[in-house]
Design an enzyme around this catalytic site. Structure first.
Site, PDB file in Angstrom:
ATOM      1  N   GLU A   1      -3.799  18.011  -9.552  1.00 38.46           N
ATOM      2  CA  GLU A   1      -4.317  18.624 -10.761  1.00 38.46           C
ATOM      3  C   GLU A   1      -5.638  19.049 -10.599  1.00 38.46           C
ATOM      4  OE1 GLU A   1      -2.355  16.892 -14.192  1.00 38.46           O
ATOM      5  OE2 GLU A   1      -4.012  17.670 -15.724  1.00 38.46           O
TER       6      GLU A   1
ATOM      7  N   ARG B   1       0.929  -1.100  -0.169  1.00 35.97           N
ATOM      8  CA  ARG B   1       0.074   0.029   0.107  1.00 35.97           C
ATOM      9  C   ARG B   1       0.921   1.307   0.141  1.00 35.97           C
ATOM     10  NH1 ARG B   1      -2.897  -3.490   3.311  1.00 35.97           N
ATOM     11  NH2 ARG B   1      -4.790  -4.324   2.200  1.00 35.97           N
TER      12      ARG B   1
ATOM     13  N   LYS C   1       3.492  11.677 -10.360  1.00 36.72           N
ATOM     14  CA  LYS C   1       2.624  11.161 -11.326  1.00 36.72           C
ATOM     15  C   LYS C   1       3.327   9.747 -11.648  1.00 36.72           C
ATOM     16  CE  LYS C   1      -0.305  14.553 -13.545  1.00 36.72           C
ATOM     17  NZ  LYS C   1      -0.699  15.315 -14.833  1.00 36.72           N
TER      18      LYS C   1
ATOM     19  N   HIS D   1      -0.605  15.386 -28.380  1.00 32.55           N
ATOM     20  CA  HIS D   1      -1.323  14.331 -28.381  1.00 32.55           C
ATOM     21  C   HIS D   1      -1.878  13.869 -29.748  1.00 32.55           C
ATOM     22  CE1 HIS D   1      -3.386  10.921 -26.421  1.00 32.55           C
ATOM     23  NE2 HIS D   1      -4.436  11.315 -26.803  1.00 32.55           N
TER      24      HIS D   1
ATOM     25  N   ARG E   1      -2.147  22.920 -12.171  1.00 32.19           N
ATOM     26  CA  ARG E   1      -1.404  21.757 -12.879  1.00 32.19           C
ATOM     27  C   ARG E   1      -1.589  21.613 -14.302  1.00 32.19           C
ATOM     28  NH1 ARG E   1       1.539  16.680  -9.652  1.00 32.19           N
ATOM     29  NH2 ARG E   1       2.599  15.968 -11.755  1.00 32.19           N
TER      30      ARG E   1
ATOM     31  N   HIS F   1       7.706  11.803 -27.775  1.00 31.53           N
ATOM     32  CA  HIS F   1       6.788  12.648 -27.090  1.00 31.53           C
ATOM     33  C   HIS F   1       7.024  14.196 -27.133  1.00 31.53           C
ATOM     34  CE1 HIS F   1       3.886  13.911 -24.129  1.00 31.53           C
ATOM     35  NE2 HIS F   1       4.911  14.444 -23.374  1.00 31.53           N
TER      36      HIS F   1
ATOM     37  N   GLU G   1      10.319  20.312 -23.522  1.00 32.40           N
ATOM     38  CA  GLU G   1       9.502  20.291 -22.423  1.00 32.40           C
ATOM     39  C   GLU G   1      10.464  21.595 -21.510  1.00 32.40           C
ATOM     40  OE1 GLU G   1       7.019  18.818 -21.444  1.00 32.40           O
ATOM     41  OE2 GLU G   1       7.241  16.949 -22.624  1.00 32.40           O
TER      42      GLU G   1
ATOM     43  N   ASN H   1       0.343  21.069 -19.450  1.00 34.08           N
ATOM     44  CA  ASN H   1      -0.050  20.286 -20.516  1.00 34.08           C
ATOM     45  C   ASN H   1       0.158  21.474 -21.846  1.00 34.08           C
ATOM     46  OD1 ASN H   1      -0.374  18.029 -19.364  1.00 34.08           O
ATOM     47  ND2 ASN H   1      -2.357  18.667 -19.079  1.00 34.08           N
TER      48      ASN H   1
ATOM     49  N   HIS I   1       0.544  20.171 -25.294  1.00 32.64           N
ATOM     50  CA  HIS I   1       0.429  18.694 -25.404  1.00 32.64           C
ATOM     51  C   HIS I   1      -0.825  18.243 -25.906  1.00 32.64           C
ATOM     52  CE1 HIS I   1       3.571  18.698 -22.581  1.00 32.64           C
ATOM     53  NE2 HIS I   1       3.695  17.333 -22.220  1.00 32.64           N
TER      54      HIS I   1
ATOM     55  N   LYS J   1       8.695  23.248 -12.490  1.00 29.86           N
ATOM     56  CA  LYS J   1       7.546  22.067 -12.259  1.00 29.86           C
ATOM     57  C   LYS J   1       7.371  22.215 -10.725  1.00 29.86           C
ATOM     58  CE  LYS J   1       5.865  17.978 -13.131  1.00 29.86           C
ATOM     59  NZ  LYS J   1       5.598  16.990 -13.981  1.00 29.86           N
TER      60      LYS J   1
HETATM   61  P1  NAD Z   1      12.215   6.755 -21.774  1.00 26.33           P
HETATM   62  O1  NAD Z   1      12.260   6.270 -20.375  1.00 26.33           O
HETATM   63  O2  NAD Z   1      11.655   5.639 -22.905  1.00 26.33           O
HETATM   64  O3  NAD Z   1      13.705   6.704 -22.277  1.00 26.33           O
HETATM   65  C1  NAD Z   1      14.234   6.943 -23.664  1.00 26.33           C
HETATM   66  C2  NAD Z   1      15.351   5.889 -24.107  1.00 26.33           C
HETATM   67  O4  NAD Z   1      16.421   6.259 -23.487  1.00 26.33           O
HETATM   68  C3  NAD Z   1      14.985   4.526 -23.675  1.00 26.33           C
HETATM   69  O5  NAD Z   1      15.704   3.604 -24.588  1.00 26.33           O
HETATM   70  C4  NAD Z   1      16.235   4.406 -22.587  1.00 26.33           C
HETATM   71  O6  NAD Z   1      16.853   3.197 -22.355  1.00 26.33           O
HETATM   72  C5  NAD Z   1      17.162   5.372 -22.952  1.00 26.33           C
HETATM   73  N1  NAD Z   1      18.033   6.104 -21.923  1.00 26.33           N
HETATM   74  C6  NAD Z   1      17.819   6.787 -20.784  1.00 26.33           C
HETATM   75  N2  NAD Z   1      18.754   7.307 -20.167  1.00 26.33           N
HETATM   76  C7  NAD Z   1      19.620   7.009 -21.025  1.00 26.33           C
HETATM   77  C8  NAD Z   1      20.800   7.472 -20.833  1.00 26.33           C
HETATM   78  N3  NAD Z   1      21.313   8.295 -20.027  1.00 26.33           N
HETATM   79  N4  NAD Z   1      21.901   7.083 -21.619  1.00 26.33           N
HETATM   80  C9  NAD Z   1      21.408   6.241 -22.529  1.00 26.33           C
HETATM   81  N5  NAD Z   1      20.362   5.622 -22.920  1.00 26.33           N
HETATM   82  C10 NAD Z   1      19.556   6.078 -21.942  1.00 26.33           C
HETATM   83  O7  NAD Z   1      11.757   8.044 -22.092  1.00 26.33           O
HETATM   84  P2  NAD Z   1      11.580   9.534 -21.340  1.00 26.33           P
HETATM   85  O8  NAD Z   1      11.312  10.511 -22.637  1.00 26.33           O
HETATM   86  O9  NAD Z   1      12.533   9.631 -20.631  1.00 26.33           O
HETATM   87  O10 NAD Z   1      10.091   9.130 -20.793  1.00 26.33           O
HETATM   88  C11 NAD Z   1       9.009   9.078 -21.188  1.00 26.33           C
HETATM   89  C12 NAD Z   1       8.021   8.557 -20.540  1.00 26.33           C
HETATM   90  O11 NAD Z   1       7.847   9.299 -19.674  1.00 26.33           O
HETATM   91  C13 NAD Z   1       6.481   8.236 -21.174  1.00 26.33           C
HETATM   92  O12 NAD Z   1       6.032   7.048 -20.742  1.00 26.33           O
HETATM   93  C14 NAD Z   1       5.570   9.491 -20.386  1.00 26.33           C
HETATM   94  O13 NAD Z   1       4.221   9.014 -20.381  1.00 26.33           O
HETATM   95  C15 NAD Z   1       6.581   9.600 -19.057  1.00 26.33           C
HETATM   96  N6  NAD Z   1       6.353  10.877 -18.656  1.00 26.33           N
HETATM   97  C16 NAD Z   1       5.795  10.808 -17.217  1.00 26.33           C
HETATM   98  C17 NAD Z   1       5.422  12.211 -16.879  1.00 26.33           C
HETATM   99  C18 NAD Z   1       5.114  12.219 -15.149  1.00 26.33           C
HETATM  100  O14 NAD Z   1       4.682  13.514 -14.971  1.00 26.33           O
HETATM  101  N7  NAD Z   1       5.194  11.241 -14.711  1.00 26.33           N
HETATM  102  C19 NAD Z   1       5.967  13.521 -17.378  1.00 26.33           C
HETATM  103  C20 NAD Z   1       6.415  13.345 -18.709  1.00 26.33           C
HETATM  104  C21 NAD Z   1       6.551  11.979 -19.238  1.00 26.33           C
HETATM  105  N1  GLY Z   2       3.842  16.063 -16.945  1.00 30.94           N
HETATM  106  C1  GLY Z   2       2.414  16.999 -16.556  1.00 30.94           C
HETATM  107  C2  GLY Z   2       2.490  16.716 -15.011  1.00 30.94           C
HETATM  108  O1  GLY Z   2       3.242  16.257 -14.338  1.00 30.94           O
HETATM  109  O2  GLY Z   2       1.449  17.417 -14.683  1.00 30.94           O
END
Ligand code: NAD
Ligand code: GLY
Length: 373
Positions: A249, A131, A153, A264, A253, A277, A195, A257, A260, A239
């Site tokens: 949100e 939990r 998130k 999207h 918050r 993205h 971003e 977006n 976005h 942020k």
């Molecule tokens: P990702 O996590 O898929 O990483 C991209 C690629 O880079 C992967 O192949 C990974 O293995 C590689 N990689 C990562 N760090 C590396 C490094 N230092 N050296 C070499 N390779 C490396 O992509 P991302 O853009 O980091 O994240 C996208 C995800 O984040 C999506 O699923 C999205 O929904 C999520 N996201 C979440 C939030 C949130 O608030 N939680 C906000 C924005 C995006």
């Molecule tokens: N990436 C949008 C949020 O964290 O709210």
């Protein structure tokens, strides 16, 4: 024993009423990870499940393990597959299985070393194990450093859509070591820059100008170590401020977006995997800029400044060739629709946005026409 803060590293507070935490930024900070955990009161000897993926654990796994073990933590490493298509409940189940095998307790922690995919899934696994146990975020992509790791998130994708399953679960600490960006593919780095531009437009005109003044803002060496850290610091601070004001949100918050909603549409209609993205967000910011210009709420000159900066980051700006009806349909199915009204985060000036829900379908059609030229 009191552990002194590391004064060489920048620190940003995420000032939540309940359970505030810090974002630490510093070149080489990964080596100080264990000490940073001790400093925030996590006792030596605690169990930690370190979750990463091979691309990241290859160059940084050992340094991370060493830093934690040196500080007396009992660490196990779990490698999961990289990639958005792995962001599923099945992968979270693998993390839970590892937590079971390691006999994680309420006082144990999970630690995400990787991009947003690893961070979101590890955060969700931590939110749901017993939990809710603590999670530490150590982001290694620019996007995860400035966005995904901060704000709590967490979640996974459902076959019906991205991030439909999830929970708010704030980390205990976010530690950003910009040196890890050295191995990040350049396309991923640039996607993260979108971003950063977003934070500039939505609330930090100085950050926007700092990027504009940089002769080569499209790669880490072009930015240089100091400027890169400043960019990370200002983005994380932007942020953190929004999250502290509206953790779940309820309203504000949603400004995060910016870009976005159209982004999207681009991701969905071009097919996931065509654009990263951040690339889709870059196109989305240009598109919503045009919408704001069309309705007279943003100046053409500022929209062009935004477009120029995005271009200089080698990010896409052109709206793809998409059926207007499909675009309108996709917009109406977006998570950001509220009470049947389309909601857009609209730029007012570089440094301020507003949320509008009075945009008509005719205005969108006009904007799509204008984006064709
Ligand atoms: P990702 O996590 O898929 O990483 C991209 C690629 O880079 C992967 O192949 C990974 O293995 C590689 N990689 C990562 N760090 C590396 C490094 N230092 N050296 C070499 N390779 C490396 O992509 P991302 O853009 O980091 O994240 C996208 C995800 O984040 C999506 O699923 C999205 O929904 C999520 N996201 C979440 C939030 C949130 O608030 N939680 C906000 C924005 C995006
Ligand atoms: N990436 C949008 C949020 O964290 O709210």
């Amino acid at each position: 024993m009191a552990i002194a803060p590391n004064l060489q590293h920048r620190q940003i507070a995420v000032a939540l009423e309940q359970d505030p935490y810090e974002v630490i930024i510093g070149d080489g900070s990964l080596e100080t990870l264990g000490d940073a955990l001790l400093r925030i009161g996590i006792q030596s000897g605690r169990k930690i499940l370190l979750v990463s993926n091979p691309d990241v654990a290859g160059p940084y796994g050992e340094a991370c393990l060493n830093a934690l073990q040196k500080a007396g933590f009992d660490v196990e490493l779990l490698l999961i597959e990289a990639g958005e298509d792995q962001k599923t409940l099945a992968t979270v189940a693998q993390i839970h299985d590892a937590a079971f095998a390691q006999k994680l307790e309420r006082s144990s922690l999970m630690l995400a070393l990787g991009g947003g995919v690893v961070g979101d899934m590890t955060g969700f696994a931590a939110a749901t194990w017993l939990r809710g146990i603590g999670v530490i975020q150590v982001p290694t992509t620019l996007l995860a450093m400035v966005d995904a790791s901060i704000g709590g998130k967490t979640g996974v994708n459902h076959p019906g859509g991205k991030n439909l399953i999830g929970a708010f679960h704030q980390p205990r600490l976010v530690l950003i070591d910009p040196a890890t960006l050295a191995t990040l593919p350049i396309r991923e780095f640039r996607a993260g820059l979108a971003e950063v531009v977003k934070y500039g437009v939505l609330g930090d005109p100085e950050l926007f100008e700092l990027l504009e003044q940089c002769p080569h803002p499209d790669h880490p060496e072009g930015l240089g170590r100091d400027r890169l850290e400043t960019i990370l610091e200002r983005s994380a601070a932007a942020k953190a401020a929004v999250v502290a004001a509206d953790e779940k949100e309820g309203g504000l918050r949603a400004i995060l977006n910016y870009g976005h909603t159209f982004g999207h549409v681009v991701e969905t209609l071009c097919g996931y995997g065509t654009w990263l993205h951040g690339e889709a967000v870059a196109i989305g910011m240009v598109a919503v800029g045009e919408l704001a210009v069309q309705r007279g709420s943003w100046s053409r000159a500022e929209a062009e400044r935004q477009q120029q900066l995005i271009k200089r980051m080698q990010l896409p700006t052109r709206w793809p060739s998409l059926e207007p009806d499909a675009v309108l349909q996709c917009l109406q199915g977006d998570k950001k629709v509220r009470d049947g009204r389309l909601r857009f985060v609209m730029p007012k000036t570089i440094g301020a946005v507003e949320i509008r829900d009075d945009i008509t379908l005719e205005e969108i059609s006009r904007t799509l026409e204008a984006l064709k030229v």
